[in-house]
Design a protein around this motif. Structure first.
Motif: not given
Lengths: 386, 386
Positions: A290-302
């Protein structure tokens, strides 16, 4: 071949032993438990007893009678809330709850029976449990909290609830819909009085199963909501008040329970440690990709610690519902979009209008499934791989 | 080979299509209905819609949304009673009811919410419906009656209830646990407002299924008892008030419903006329054989008209529980002994101490099964063939 990444909804892909157990239960050997003395009835009673025993093992409840089998976690939570709360009682819950807790509370409030207050949550979806003291009143009868969010997967620090309370007699009830079968859920270690679970998510059983574990202390304060035939005390117009019959009126879902039993046995045989470790590994893999996708936002703990494999995402330039639709139709990947029956948790993250794309998996998911998801992300319109 | 004569408990032996439907539903194609836009979720929603439609066809309810799917008839009856009745309401029911009606009524009475009166029954187990007028009060909100007794099989004259009432607005609710799938149960012809059914008896589905059909008139007076996630109106803390979601919080029992759907389809394909005729023939056969046993006493109607294939027997010199035990262990014949969750009906027949041996079958039962029962009766200690 479908790739299924919606395990927080239901564990669609079952271990073969679960399917086999359900099919076998349909083959005419399992009658109505506790009704009559026939072999098929006794066989069913034995199945229910064994199921209560292994569920008790999983949740740290030594008495099988204190394991109540219901049709869903929703039915279980309603049974506890309506059966326990009386006029004038105060309840503390949180903004991270599912509608299966929020809606019964709201309905009891609107009916003039209870009042309630909700703990807030931080930007990681962690309930502000330290605020308990400020909300506790002398009328507070119950704290009811989700063990992990069905929106963002954050595990809550339940075990510290009891020690934070001034009145240690307040009942603590846990909604383990998202954690049972994923991480340890021990009623003693959590200092809880009751734990409600679903059978068809982490426990790998069929839909239509669930239940709750309760200690005698809360049981003594509770009345059943639904009453009827139990095969016990049949001559009495009053519903029996002993466990488990007190909360189990009507015919049990025998094929469903056979499947649930097989699912729980699978978990006990695999070992919860091993399942947790596999999930941890899959979550690390997911988060690294996921880290490589700067245009995707994760909610919660990373990070993978403190969470279960249930992730809510949004995109800078594609609607999450459209993303879910395209993943399903173009790539054969099942995810879940929209609002996830947790309206106030969405507000914490500001996703109450857009909803989110929820990706959730379990220990039966493979690394390849996750890789396929990220390959699809790379190809999604407007989502660039940097 | 087991001979199964306890169909009033559950239809243990299913048509192959039912078992196949449940097993297929476990194979990973059916997700959670109404949750997300994935194919497996849509496939589930379609299954539920089709099931509501064919159940509606069977019960004369054209609107599929007015067909509510629950986990049992007990849950359905409780949902109607608790959801409808308010403080001060009066209810009329009968002594022939199952505990699934009597116990919720008794509990509501003890809680100070309702009062109720019970119609008596004659020596054939026929409810004295003509006494309705004497029991009707201005506070009477509901008449709730069983369509046929689970103890003696007597079909009740439900269709004349409405016309006997002074206040035609009183709600009429029918417990069709024993009749659905055996005889026509048409909500319109019965002048009923709601009909509760189980899925695993006459409808040949799996245990863990059931529900109710209701018209809009009674629905407008009812509140749901259990609330929670419905996949609809997710942003609202208030449970949705539209059908069927109003009464269906939580995840549906999808494999169970798949089986129920196959069972109802089997009935529609066989045709209820043909099923009723087969049962009539089997009952005549049973009653003809029974006549030759002067030391066996039958309770209820002694002809095949006006009854379903559910018979309660006692013996002049053998306890019915012992008879049931010997039939099971020596002859491989499953019956049901004891009290049959209908305590006041037992009093009508004076079997409230002894209980009775209940023999019940359906159209899948063969003539040979009944012959085997009577051969066993001939050999039972103390039961002589004259």
């Amino acid at each position: 071949m479908m790739i299924y990444l919606d395990c927080a909804s239901t564990s669609l892909i079952k271990p073969q032993c679960v399917t086999d157990a359900v099919c076998k239960a349909m083959s005419g050997n399992l009658g109505n438990p506790g009704r009559g003395s026939g072999k098929s009835s006794i066989e069913s009673s034995r199945l229910l007893f064994e199921t209560r025993t292994i569920i008790g093992t999983l949740f740290g409840m030594p008495s099988p009678d204190n394991v109540i089998l219901k049709s869903s976690v929703t039915e279980s939570l309603n049974t506890i809330l309506i059966g326990l709360l009386k006029k004038g009682d105060h309840v503390i819950s949180s903004v991270m709850e599912h509608n299966s807790v929020l809606r019964p509370l709201e309905r009891l409030r609107k009916s003039g029976i209870i009042t309630y207050d909700l703990l807030g949550a931080d930007s990681f979806g962690r309930i502000k449990i330290e605020d308990l003291k400020g909300l506790e009143k002398k009328e507070t009868k119950l704290i009811i909290l989700t063990h992990a969010s069905n929106l963002c997967g954050t595990i809550q620090d339940i075990s510290s609830v009891r020690q934070l309370l001034r009145n240690k007699d307040i009942f603590v009830v846990i909604d383990a819909a998202q954690t049972a079968g994923y991480i340890p859920v021990n009623i003693g270690n959590l200092s809880a009085d009751a734990v409600a679970f679903t059978g068809h998510k982490g426990l790998l059983g069929p839909q239509g199963t669930g239940g709750f574990i309760l200690n005698d202390r809360i049981n003594h304060e509770m009345m059943p909501v639904f009453t009827g035939g139990t095969g016990s005390d049949s001559s009495s117009l009053s519903h029996p008040m002993f466990l488990p019959d007190k909360y189990e009126a009507g015919t049990a879902n025998v094929p469903g329970i056979a499947g649930l039993s097989a699912g729980v046995n699978h978990i006990l045989e695999e070992g919860l440690d091993s399942i947790t470790a596999k999930n941890q590994w899959l979550m690390d893999h997911f988060l690294n990709r996921l880290k490589k996708f700067s245009e995707i936002f994760l909610y919660g703990i990373d990070i993978s610690k403190g969470r279960i494999p249930c992730f809510s995402l949004t995109f800078s330039d594609i609607d999450p519902s459209l993303a879910s639709y395209v993943l399903d139709n173009e790539f054969g990947i099942t995810t879940r979009s929209g609002l996830h029956c947790a309206p106030l948790a969405h507000k914490v993250f500001g996703t109450d209008t857009s909803g989110s794309l929820r990706i959730s998996f379990n220990h039966l998911t493979s690394e390849c499934d996750i890789d396929a998801l990220f390959s699809a992300f790379s190809m999604l319109k407007g989502v660039s791989h940097d």
